[in-house]
Scaffold this active site. Structure first.
Site, PDB file in Angstrom:
ATOM      1  N   GLU A   1      -2.240  -4.469  16.098  1.00 35.23           N
ATOM      2  CA  GLU A   1      -1.671  -4.845  17.387  1.00 35.23           C
ATOM      3  C   GLU A   1      -2.383  -4.114  18.525  1.00 35.23           C
ATOM      4  O   GLU A   1      -2.914  -3.016  18.352  1.00 35.23           O
ATOM      5  CB  GLU A   1      -0.172  -4.482  17.434  1.00 35.23           C
ATOM      6  CG  GLU A   1       0.661  -5.136  16.353  1.00 35.23           C
ATOM      7  CD  GLU A   1       0.418  -4.565  14.958  1.00 35.23           C
ATOM      8  OE1 GLU A   1       0.102  -3.365  14.833  1.00 35.23           O
ATOM      9  OE2 GLU A   1       0.521  -5.342  13.984  1.00 35.23           O
TER      10      GLU A   1
ATOM     11  N   ARG B   1      -0.306  -9.441  -3.701  1.00 34.15           N
ATOM     12  CA  ARG B   1       0.325 -10.062  -2.544  1.00 34.15           C
ATOM     13  C   ARG B   1      -0.706 -10.923  -1.832  1.00 34.15           C
ATOM     14  O   ARG B   1      -1.841 -10.514  -1.657  1.00 34.15           O
ATOM     15  CB  ARG B   1       0.793  -8.936  -1.632  1.00 34.15           C
ATOM     16  CG  ARG B   1       1.605  -9.373  -0.448  1.00 34.15           C
ATOM     17  CD  ARG B   1       2.085  -8.176   0.355  1.00 34.15           C
ATOM     18  NE  ARG B   1       3.535  -8.140   0.466  1.00 34.15           N
ATOM     19  CZ  ARG B   1       4.243  -7.021   0.580  1.00 34.15           C
ATOM     20  NH1 ARG B   1       3.641  -5.856   0.567  1.00 34.15           N
ATOM     21  NH2 ARG B   1       5.555  -7.090   0.701  1.00 34.15           N
ATOM     22  N   THR B   2      -0.290 -12.113  -1.436  1.00 33.43           N
ATOM     23  CA  THR B   2      -1.153 -12.931  -0.578  1.00 33.43           C
ATOM     24  C   THR B   2      -0.626 -12.769   0.843  1.00 33.43           C
ATOM     25  O   THR B   2       0.552 -13.012   1.105  1.00 33.43           O
ATOM     26  CB  THR B   2      -1.096 -14.412  -1.000  1.00 33.43           C
ATOM     27  OG1 THR B   2      -1.587 -14.503  -2.351  1.00 33.43           O
ATOM     28  CG2 THR B   2      -1.959 -15.276  -0.105  1.00 33.43           C
ATOM     29  N   HIS B   3      -1.485 -12.308   1.722  1.00 35.16           N
ATOM     30  CA  HIS B   3      -1.057 -12.090   3.105  1.00 35.16           C
ATOM     31  C   HIS B   3      -1.248 -13.355   3.939  1.00 35.16           C
ATOM     32  O   HIS B   3      -2.156 -14.147   3.692  1.00 35.16           O
ATOM     33  CB  HIS B   3      -1.845 -10.932   3.727  1.00 35.16           C
ATOM     34  CG  HIS B   3      -1.440  -9.587   3.209  1.00 35.16           C
ATOM     35  ND1 HIS B   3      -1.998  -9.038   2.087  1.00 35.16           N
ATOM     36  CD2 HIS B   3      -0.520  -8.700   3.654  1.00 35.16           C
ATOM     37  CE1 HIS B   3      -1.439  -7.858   1.867  1.00 35.16           C
ATOM     38  NE2 HIS B   3      -0.537  -7.625   2.804  1.00 35.16           N
TER      39      HIS B   3
ATOM     40  N   SER C   1       3.264  -8.341   6.653  1.00 33.80           N
ATOM     41  CA  SER C   1       3.775  -9.001   5.439  1.00 33.80           C
ATOM     42  C   SER C   1       5.296  -9.079   5.544  1.00 33.80           C
ATOM     43  O   SER C   1       5.840  -8.984   6.638  1.00 33.80           O
ATOM     44  CB  SER C   1       3.359  -8.200   4.199  1.00 33.80           C
ATOM     45  OG  SER C   1       3.974  -6.928   4.205  1.00 33.80           O
TER      46      SER C   1
ATOM     47  N   HIS D   1      -5.127  -3.432  -3.059  1.00 33.34           N
ATOM     48  CA  HIS D   1      -4.045  -4.331  -3.465  1.00 33.34           C
ATOM     49  C   HIS D   1      -4.367  -4.789  -4.885  1.00 33.34           C
ATOM     50  O   HIS D   1      -5.298  -5.562  -5.085  1.00 33.34           O
ATOM     51  CB  HIS D   1      -3.964  -5.549  -2.546  1.00 33.34           C
ATOM     52  CG  HIS D   1      -3.597  -5.216  -1.134  1.00 33.34           C
ATOM     53  ND1 HIS D   1      -2.398  -5.563  -0.578  1.00 33.34           N
ATOM     54  CD2 HIS D   1      -4.273  -4.557  -0.179  1.00 33.34           C
ATOM     55  CE1 HIS D   1      -2.358  -5.122   0.671  1.00 33.34           C
ATOM     56  NE2 HIS D   1      -3.486  -4.517   0.941  1.00 33.34           N
TER      57      HIS D   1
ATOM     58  N   SER E   1       0.839  -1.209   0.000  1.00 27.74           N
ATOM     59  CA  SER E   1       0.000   0.000   0.000  1.00 27.74           C
ATOM     60  C   SER E   1       0.864   1.244   0.000  1.00 27.74           C
ATOM     61  O   SER E   1       1.771   1.391   0.806  1.00 27.74           O
ATOM     62  CB  SER E   1      -0.972   0.092   1.185  1.00 27.74           C
ATOM     63  OG  SER E   1      -0.916  -1.000   2.021  1.00 27.74           O
TER      64      SER E   1
ATOM     65  N   ASN F   1       0.899   5.039   9.626  1.00 30.52           N
ATOM     66  CA  ASN F   1       0.321   5.470  10.904  1.00 30.52           C
ATOM     67  C   ASN F   1       1.344   5.174  11.986  1.00 30.52           C
ATOM     68  O   ASN F   1       2.227   4.341  11.791  1.00 30.52           O
ATOM     69  CB  ASN F   1      -0.975   4.671  11.187  1.00 30.52           C
ATOM     70  CG  ASN F   1      -0.713   3.165  11.172  1.00 30.52           C
ATOM     71  OD1 ASN F   1      -0.652   2.550  10.100  1.00 30.52           O
ATOM     72  ND2 ASN F   1      -0.511   2.585  12.333  1.00 30.52           N
TER      73      ASN F   1
END
Ligand code: HPA
Length: 276
Positions: A197, A96-98, A216, A75, A43, A239
């Site tokens: 988190e 992308r595969t997370h 990732s 994405h 991103s 952020n």
């Protein structure tokens, strides 16, 4: 609609053979049979693809063996072959595969293994992430100097001992620093996600030596190193991490910070790629 079956979901499949088949698909669909550099754009980094050279071909990722449909808006699910002014072929992975998608780590690192199978010796991994350092601001790009893998998983199977001492190559970081000496470095902590988190988890990451939190990159970097590639990692701080910033985190905020920073950091990344 049921998703078409993915060969990587067959536990008896050899993931390197699947990657070789994917590389053959890419050669056939793009007409480019060798790539020198691969770039995964997270991103905020998407615009770099338009700046690094002339696009030779763009293909939808799901047409390539083992690739899945993107799980998330923001994405882009394409692979692009770009020729740089210096005549190098760059494979841009916008799909992308997370890990948090729950398809297993083989699918997470398939794009990296495919990039290696196309011939790429350099893997550039970018992402949007939370920053732990108080002095960092949303929109700031940071070089990844090392990582802490908190997923409790690995792309390596069996007794495969891979050295990670200089995983995010000092040589490539120095090269990026020559282009922008103001770049700061930090240790990337990969959490499993998809929840952000807790402030306590961010404090834990800080205590154990982390500066960046994300979902990732660490698993991808391990697979890239296993494949013998040299790795450059960059995070866009979208952020400040939970508890460092006092306001709640939102995916919309992350996407917006990426959008705002995109022209600036994409131009920087394009310059770095040109120098690789
Ligand atoms: N944490 C984890 N992943 C992220 C964050 C974050 O704060 N921001 C963007 N991706």
């Amino acid at each position: 609609m049921a998703e078409p079956s993915n060969p990587l979901d067959d536990p008896t499949a050899d993931p390197f053979e699947v990657a070789a088949a994917a590389a053959a698909d890419i050669a056939r669909l793009t007409g480019v049979d060798h790539h020198d550099i691969a770039l995964t754009l997270g991103s905020g980094w998407g615009r770099a693809a338009d700046l690094i050279g002339e696009t030779v071909a763009t293909i939808p990722a799901p047409e390539v063996t083992g690739f899945s449909r993107p799980a998330l808006e923001g994405h882009v699910g394409t692979l692009r072959s770009i020729r740089t002014p210096r005549g190098r072929n760059v494979l841009v992975i916008g799909a992308r595969t997370h890990y948090y998608e729950g398809h297993g780590v083989r699918r997470v690192v398939h794009s990296v293994r495919t990039a290696a199978a196309t011939g790429a010796a350099t893997m550039v991994l970018t992402n949007g992430a939370g920053g732990i350092r108080h002095t960092w601001r949303p929109g700031q790009p940071v070089l990844i100097s090392d990582h802490i893998n908190l997923t409790a998983d690995s792309p390596l199977e069996g007794a495969t001992f891979v050295d990670l001492t200089d995983l995010y190559a000092r040589r490539l970081r120095d090269l990026a620093l020559r282009i922008d000496p103001s770049l700061e470095e930090g240790v990337y902590c990969q959490f499993r996600g998809p929840q952000y988190e807790t402030p306590a988890e961010v404090q834990m990451a800080k205590t154990i030596g982390g500066h960046i939190v994300g979902m990732s990159t660490a698993l991808e970097a391990i697979a890239a190193r296993q494949a013998g590639m040299e790795i450059l990692g960059m995070s866009l701080i979208t952020n400040l991490a939970a508890g460092i910033q006092t306001t709640p985190l939102s995916h919309a905020e992350v996407i917006e910070a990426g959008r705002e920073a995109e022209p600036r950091i994409s131009a920087l990344l394009a310059k770095i790629v040109e120098a690789l």
